[in-house]
Design a protein around this motif. Sequence first.
Motif: not given
Length: 131
Positions: A75-100
């Motif tokens: 769960k990411l809500y407790e850890y502000p620096n953990l993130a997944d990677a955007c499926d398109l560009c690889g940037e960090a995203t904390r919600q969903g599969k795509l970055c903003g």
Amino acid sequence: MSIELNVAHCPECGNIFQKNLRNMCSNCMASEDQEIDAIERALRRNRFMTNEQAGEAAVVPVPRIRSLIRRNRLKLYEYPNLADACDLCGEATRQGKLCGACLKRIKGEIEQDREKLLVKREQVFLMKHRR
């Protein structure tokens, strides 16, 4: 009377197992639980760790951490620096599969295509009704 077993191949190791909610064999479930425990222990010491730092501290590969995040096992809500990677560009995203940024770009492209389609429909309508 026959008994039907609902079995599958484990996506992690390939062994046959009886299907369950987590869709993996008991050995892989135990291994995943141990990885999660190790990551969470490291994060309890410093909740501001990045994926790379947590992976190094817990001896878990970073792609595995991203996989656990994507499957909501971490769960990411407790850890502000953990993130997944955007499926398109690889940037960090904390919600969903795509970055903003990618999400905004795709929505803009969809809106442009929608407007083009509406213009074409209007042109066809006018051409049919002018006759």
